[in-house]
Design a protein around this motif. Sequence first.
Motif, PDB file in Angstrom:
ATOM      1  N   MET A 105      -1.636   6.364  -5.243  1.00  0.00           N
ATOM      2  CA  MET A 105      -0.570   7.254  -4.779  1.00  0.00           C
ATOM      3  C   MET A 105      -0.825   7.798  -3.381  1.00  0.00           C
ATOM      4  SD  MET A 105      -1.556  10.786  -6.734  1.00  0.00           S
ATOM      5  CE  MET A 105      -0.808  11.906  -5.581  1.00  0.00           C
ATOM      6  N   GLY A 158     -11.228   7.725  -4.473  1.00  0.00           N
ATOM      7  CA  GLY A 158     -11.385   7.824  -3.023  1.00  0.00           C
ATOM      8  C   GLY A 158     -10.115   8.342  -2.369  1.00  0.00           C
ATOM      9  N   VAL A 159     -10.264   8.833  -1.165  1.00  0.00           N
ATOM     10  CA  VAL A 159      -9.139   9.406  -0.425  1.00  0.00           C
ATOM     11  C   VAL A 159      -9.066   8.751   0.954  1.00  0.00           C
ATOM     12  CG1 VAL A 159      -8.110  11.542   0.460  1.00  0.00           C
ATOM     13  CG2 VAL A 159      -9.570  11.631  -1.573  1.00  0.00           C
ATOM     14  N   ILE A 197      -4.533   8.525  -2.324  1.00  0.00           N
ATOM     15  CA  ILE A 197      -5.515   8.814  -3.363  1.00  0.00           C
ATOM     16  C   ILE A 197      -5.574   7.640  -4.338  1.00  0.00           C
ATOM     17  CG2 ILE A 197      -6.145  10.398  -5.232  1.00  0.00           C
ATOM     18  CD1 ILE A 197      -4.404  12.533  -3.802  1.00  0.00           C
ATOM     19  N   SER A 211       0.856  -1.182   0.000  1.00  0.00           N
ATOM     20  CA  SER A 211       0.000   0.000   0.000  1.00  0.00           C
ATOM     21  C   SER A 211       0.892   1.233   0.000  1.00  0.00           C
ATOM     22  CB  SER A 211      -0.898  -0.017   1.248  1.00  0.00           C
ATOM     23  OG  SER A 211      -1.283   1.291   1.611  1.00  0.00           O
ATOM     24  N   THR A 212       0.617   2.173  -0.890  1.00  0.00           N
ATOM     25  CA  THR A 212       1.439   3.395  -0.919  1.00  0.00           C
ATOM     26  C   THR A 212       1.285   4.179   0.378  1.00  0.00           C
ATOM     27  OG1 THR A 212      -0.312   4.626  -2.052  1.00  0.00           O
ATOM     28  CG2 THR A 212       1.396   3.632  -3.452  1.00  0.00           C
ATOM     29  N   ASN A 213       0.138   4.040   1.049  1.00  0.00           N
ATOM     30  CA  ASN A 213      -0.023   4.736   2.333  1.00  0.00           C
ATOM     31  C   ASN A 213       0.930   4.171   3.392  1.00  0.00           C
ATOM     32  OD1 ASN A 213      -2.096   6.455   1.428  1.00  0.00           O
ATOM     33  ND2 ASN A 213      -3.190   6.255   3.379  1.00  0.00           N
ATOM     34  N   GLY A 227      -8.908   0.882   1.729  1.00  0.00           N
ATOM     35  CA  GLY A 227      -9.889   1.950   1.643  1.00  0.00           C
ATOM     36  C   GLY A 227     -10.245   2.424   3.032  1.00  0.00           C
ATOM     37  N   LYS A 287     -18.795   5.394  -7.895  1.00  0.00           N
ATOM     38  CA  LYS A 287     -17.538   5.896  -7.343  1.00  0.00           C
ATOM     39  C   LYS A 287     -16.368   5.689  -8.289  1.00  0.00           C
ATOM     40  CE  LYS A 287     -14.736   5.406  -3.170  1.00  0.00           C
ATOM     41  NZ  LYS A 287     -14.826   5.218  -1.716  1.00  0.00           N
ATOM     42  N   GLY A 333      -4.026  -2.776  -1.151  1.00  0.00           N
ATOM     43  CA  GLY A 333      -4.557  -1.415  -1.145  1.00  0.00           C
ATOM     44  C   GLY A 333      -5.690  -1.317  -0.130  1.00  0.00           C
TER      45      GLY A 333
HETATM   46  C1  BTN Z   1     -11.773   5.024   0.075  1.00  0.00           C
HETATM   47  O1  BTN Z   1     -12.546   5.567  -0.722  1.00  0.00           O
HETATM   48  O2  BTN Z   1     -12.179   4.165   0.873  1.00  0.00           O
HETATM   49  C2  BTN Z   1     -10.334   5.441   0.075  1.00  0.00           C
HETATM   50  C3  BTN Z   1      -9.535   4.748  -0.994  1.00  0.00           C
HETATM   51  C4  BTN Z   1      -8.078   5.139  -0.989  1.00  0.00           C
HETATM   52  C5  BTN Z   1      -7.235   4.299  -1.915  1.00  0.00           C
HETATM   53  C6  BTN Z   1      -5.833   4.804  -2.037  1.00  0.00           C
HETATM   54  S1  BTN Z   1      -4.919   4.028  -3.320  1.00  0.00           S
HETATM   55  C7  BTN Z   1      -3.433   4.733  -2.747  1.00  0.00           C
HETATM   56  C8  BTN Z   1      -3.489   4.724  -1.232  1.00  0.00           C
HETATM   57  N1  BTN Z   1      -2.946   3.496  -0.705  1.00  0.00           N
HETATM   58  C9  BTN Z   1      -3.877   2.749  -0.118  1.00  0.00           C
HETATM   59  O3  BTN Z   1      -3.690   1.626   0.399  1.00  0.00           O
HETATM   60  N2  BTN Z   1      -5.073   3.383  -0.153  1.00  0.00           N
HETATM   61  C10 BTN Z   1      -4.958   4.675  -0.803  1.00  0.00           C
END
Ligand code: BTN
Length: 247
Positions: free
Chosen positions: A58, A111-112, A130, A13-15, A42, A108, A40
């Motif tokens: 990202m 998402g952020v 994002i 995950s980029t986060n 959410g 959708k 990834g």
């Molecule tokens: C949502 O709407 O629930 C938020 C989604 C966010 C997805 C992005 S993709 C890049 C970053 N790394 C992740 O693991 N999640 C966010």
Amino acid sequence: IGSRIVYFDTIGSTNDKGKELAANGAPEGLVIVAEEQTTGRGRLGRTWSSPKGRGIWMSVILRPEINPMDAPKLTLLTAVALARTFDSYPGIQPGIKWPNDVFIKGKKIAGVLTEMNAELERINYVVVGIGVNVNTSRAELPPEIENIATSLYIETGKSWSRKDFLTKLLEELEALYLSFKMGEYAAVVEEWKKYSVTLNKKIKVTSPGVALEGTAVDLDDDGALIVRTRDGSLKRVVAGEITFASR
Ligand code: BTN
């Protein structure tokens, strides 16, 4: 923002990578981009489908000198940057669902996920994640979101440059972040309202521990949603998830 970009072919995950780099002193404005995420994430513990080469996955590291309570403002600001970017595509009319989902025609598309490390009154770092579905085809959407998610490709029937989208998004993000830092947040709230598909709708709030139904009447200066319940009282909702109630 984005003058330095760290790029990964595959990442969990980029986060998570953003948090790791930020904890090790990475500077404000550093952007982490991946072609593909294997885990990834959410909001609200959900997974975020991030197929290889199909979207923008990202994270941006920010170090704003603000009270941690004001961090949600950064998320709203990011949603506005996304909406502006989608708005620049022909025939695409983005809407923002509170707090920060971007929708096209009821589905959708982006998402952020904002995560932060803060002390009592001081933010150490914020990672703004994002996810944008750019070239994902319908068949590539996981079955559970097939009917509620979309992409630029699905909406326009064409593939689009992810680099161009990213460039425009970073420009908008930078401009909005600078005005935020200069204390011009009210204009961001106004613009959020302009894009909102939430205001004036009947909604249900489904945050943990909250059960609320009513009409979303306003967004306050802190980014909280103001809901008028059936008895006419106004409730302030700062976090969580809403669904649109059927009339
Ligand atoms: C949502 O709407 O629930 C938020 C989604 C966010 C997805 C992005 S993709 C890049 C970053 N790394 C992740 O693991 N999640 C966010």
